[in-house]
Design a protein around this motif. Structure first.
Motif, PDB file in Angstrom:
ATOM      1  N   VAL A   1      23.063  37.883  30.047  1.00  0.00           N
ATOM      2  CA  VAL A   1      23.519  36.675  29.352  1.00  0.00           C
ATOM      3  C   VAL A   1      24.919  36.858  28.765  1.00  0.00           C
ATOM      4  CG1 VAL A   1      23.081  35.225  27.326  1.00  0.00           C
ATOM      5  CG2 VAL A   1      21.200  35.801  28.869  1.00  0.00           C
ATOM      6  N   LEU A   2      25.224  38.057  28.292  1.00  0.00           N
ATOM      7  CA  LEU A   2      26.519  38.290  27.646  1.00  0.00           C
ATOM      8  C   LEU A   2      27.586  38.809  28.604  1.00  0.00           C
ATOM      9  CD1 LEU A   2      25.401  39.906  24.250  1.00  0.00           C
ATOM     10  CD2 LEU A   2      25.967  37.512  24.730  1.00  0.00           C
ATOM     11  N   SER A   3      27.201  39.650  29.560  1.00  0.00           N
ATOM     12  CA  SER A   3      28.218  40.302  30.395  1.00  0.00           C
ATOM     13  C   SER A   3      28.789  39.385  31.468  1.00  0.00           C
ATOM     14  CB  SER A   3      27.645  41.568  31.033  1.00  0.00           C
ATOM     15  OG  SER A   3      26.580  41.269  31.911  1.00  0.00           O
ATOM     16  N   ILE A   4      27.982  38.465  31.999  1.00  0.00           N
ATOM     17  CA  ILE A   4      28.512  37.572  33.039  1.00  0.00           C
ATOM     18  C   ILE A   4      29.593  36.634  32.486  1.00  0.00           C
ATOM     19  CG2 ILE A   4      27.928  35.632  34.545  1.00  0.00           C
ATOM     20  CD1 ILE A   4      25.439  37.077  35.390  1.00  0.00           C
ATOM     21  N   PRO A   5      29.362  35.926  31.362  1.00  0.00           N
ATOM     22  CA  PRO A   5      30.455  35.107  30.814  1.00  0.00           C
ATOM     23  C   PRO A   5      31.687  35.934  30.449  1.00  0.00           C
ATOM     24  CG  PRO A   5      28.365  34.481  29.826  1.00  0.00           C
ATOM     25  CD  PRO A   5      28.111  35.736  30.603  1.00  0.00           C
ATOM     26  N   LEU A   6      31.463  37.131  29.875  1.00  0.00           N
ATOM     27  CA  LEU A   6      32.597  37.988  29.540  1.00  0.00           C
ATOM     28  C   LEU A   6      33.330  38.420  30.803  1.00  0.00           C
ATOM     29  CD1 LEU A   6      34.278  39.563  27.517  1.00  0.00           C
ATOM     30  CD2 LEU A   6      32.551  41.380  27.570  1.00  0.00           C
ATOM     31  N   GLY A   7      32.573  38.728  31.850  1.00  0.00           N
ATOM     32  CA  GLY A   7      33.192  39.100  33.116  1.00  0.00           C
ATOM     33  C   GLY A   7      34.024  37.971  33.701  1.00  0.00           C
ATOM     34  N   ILE A   8      33.544  36.735  33.578  1.00  0.00           N
ATOM     35  CA  ILE A   8      34.302  35.582  34.066  1.00  0.00           C
ATOM     36  C   ILE A   8      35.621  35.441  33.315  1.00  0.00           C
ATOM     37  CG2 ILE A   8      34.325  33.062  34.230  1.00  0.00           C
ATOM     38  CD1 ILE A   8      31.307  33.173  34.698  1.00  0.00           C
ATOM     39  N   LEU A   9      35.566  35.564  31.985  1.00  0.00           N
ATOM     40  CA  LEU A   9      36.785  35.451  31.181  1.00  0.00           C
ATOM     41  C   LEU A   9      37.782  36.553  31.539  1.00  0.00           C
ATOM     42  CD1 LEU A   9      35.295  34.584  27.659  1.00  0.00           C
ATOM     43  CD2 LEU A   9      36.497  33.055  29.227  1.00  0.00           C
ATOM     44  N   LEU A  10      37.278  37.768  31.714  1.00  0.00           N
ATOM     45  CA  LEU A  10      38.158  38.879  32.067  1.00  0.00           C
ATOM     46  C   LEU A  10      38.784  38.669  33.450  1.00  0.00           C
ATOM     47  CD1 LEU A  10      35.982  41.879  30.808  1.00  0.00           C
ATOM     48  CD2 LEU A  10      38.123  41.066  29.804  1.00  0.00           C
ATOM     49  N   SER A  11      37.992  38.142  34.383  1.00  0.00           N
ATOM     50  CA  SER A  11      38.527  37.907  35.728  1.00  0.00           C
ATOM     51  C   SER A  11      39.613  36.841  35.711  1.00  0.00           C
ATOM     52  CB  SER A  11      37.398  37.505  36.683  1.00  0.00           C
ATOM     53  OG  SER A  11      36.875  36.216  36.351  1.00  0.00           O
ATOM     54  N   LEU A  12      39.442  35.821  34.885  1.00  0.00           N
ATOM     55  CA  LEU A  12      40.476  34.787  34.771  1.00  0.00           C
ATOM     56  C   LEU A  12      41.763  35.384  34.213  1.00  0.00           C
ATOM     57  CD1 LEU A  12      38.372  31.771  33.442  1.00  0.00           C
ATOM     58  CD2 LEU A  12      39.191  32.170  35.769  1.00  0.00           C
ATOM     59  N   GLY A  13      41.605  36.336  33.273  1.00  0.00           N
ATOM     60  CA  GLY A  13      42.782  37.026  32.754  1.00  0.00           C
ATOM     61  C   GLY A  13      43.449  37.885  33.809  1.00  0.00           C
ATOM     62  N   ARG A  14      42.632  38.472  34.687  1.00  0.00           N
ATOM     63  CA  ARG A  14      43.169  39.338  35.737  1.00  0.00           C
ATOM     64  C   ARG A  14      44.004  38.564  36.757  1.00  0.00           C
ATOM     65  NH1 ARG A  14      43.393  44.631  37.092  1.00  0.00           N
ATOM     66  NH2 ARG A  14      41.767  44.808  38.671  1.00  0.00           N
ATOM     67  N   VAL A  15      43.673  37.290  36.965  1.00  0.00           N
ATOM     68  CA  VAL A  15      44.401  36.500  37.968  1.00  0.00           C
ATOM     69  C   VAL A  15      45.340  35.484  37.322  1.00  0.00           C
ATOM     70  CG1 VAL A  15      42.525  36.767  39.626  1.00  0.00           C
ATOM     71  CG2 VAL A  15      42.553  34.750  38.146  1.00  0.00           C
ATOM     72  N   SER A  16      45.542  35.591  36.026  1.00  0.00           N
ATOM     73  CA  SER A  16      46.315  34.582  35.300  1.00  0.00           C
ATOM     74  C   SER A  16      47.811  34.657  35.556  1.00  0.00           C
ATOM     75  CB  SER A  16      46.045  34.714  33.796  1.00  0.00           C
ATOM     76  OG  SER A  16      46.542  35.956  33.314  1.00  0.00           O
ATOM     77  N   GLY A  17      48.305  35.808  36.005  1.00  0.00           N
ATOM     78  CA  GLY A  17      49.744  35.962  36.204  1.00  0.00           C
ATOM     79  C   GLY A  17      50.465  36.446  34.976  1.00  0.00           C
ATOM     80  N   ILE A  18      49.748  36.629  33.873  1.00  0.00           N
ATOM     81  CA  ILE A  18      50.349  37.157  32.641  1.00  0.00           C
ATOM     82  C   ILE A  18      50.296  38.681  32.714  1.00  0.00           C
ATOM     83  CG2 ILE A  18      50.242  37.166  30.124  1.00  0.00           C
ATOM     84  CD1 ILE A  18      48.723  34.507  30.291  1.00  0.00           C
TER      85      ILE A  18
END
Length: 214
Positions: A27-44
């Protein structure tokens, strides 16, 4: 058979602890993983580097070592957590790193033209991800998510090192008390049943999402 029936209630209590660790981690790791992945592809670039370092450390070190770190090292800097909470923190941080890479790979598998089309329609980054990209990503990432989820079932046995009465510790205590390996066999059956159920669930999900490819 009578012995097996007698120890099953105790084994079920151990299963409950393992099940709680499993559910909370998912329940906690999947949403956190999604947020981290968005950061990984954000271009920042700084954010990408920070998350990349986090993923490298968490994927590159054993989960058991991370459990020990949370439980034994964090108190030295004033962060003291009980056994169960220490296990949860370690499991969530570890699996979020793996889920991050799974979601990142799924996001990057989507053709760049779809991002351009969404931009043309006036969608911002968040809208593009939520309405167009992530729904397609789910179909792509189901197989690796299935593998990680099944691995998590087996990894819950690692909470044994914190003296928690999970399934494996309960089985070991019964073996030492009764001088019988039967509790280990029963524990193996519990794990196999859990992985079988998850395998069936994910196979059906994959078939359901594969219809959109036809």
């Amino acid at each position: 058979m009578d012995y097996v029936l007698n120890i099953i209630p105790q084994m079920m209590n151990g299963c409950l602890v393992s099940f709680q660790v499993f559910i909370i981690t998912i329940v906690l790791s999947i949403p956190l993983g999604i947020l981290l992945s968005l950061g990984r592809v954000s271009g920042i670039k700084p954010l990408q580097a920070l998350i990349g370092g986090y993923v490298w450390i968490l994927r590159g070190s054993p989960l058991m070592l991370q459990i020990f770190f949370v439980y034994f090292v964090l108190p030295s800097v004033g962060i003291r957590l009980p056994d169960f909470e220490s296990a949860i923190v370690a499991f969530v941080l570890n699996y979020a790193a793996y889920f991050c890479e799974i979601f990142r790979a799924g996001i990057q598998a989507i053709p760049a033209g779809q991002y351009e089309a969404a931009h043309t329609l006036g969608m911002n980054y968040v809208q593009t991800m939520r309405r167009i990209i992530l729904p397609q990503v789910i179909r792509i990432i189901l197989p690796p998510i299935s593998n990680e989820t099944i691995t998590l079932v087996k990894d819950t046995s690692l909470v044994y090192v914190l003296a928690m009465n999970d399934l494996m510790r309960t089985a070991r205590n019964l073996v030492q008390r009764d001088f019988s390996i039967t509790p280990f066999i029963v524990a193996a059956v519990f794990y196999l049943l859990a992985t079988l159920i998850l395998t069936i669930v994910f196979e059906r999900l994959e078939k359901r999402f594969s219809r959109y490819d036809q």
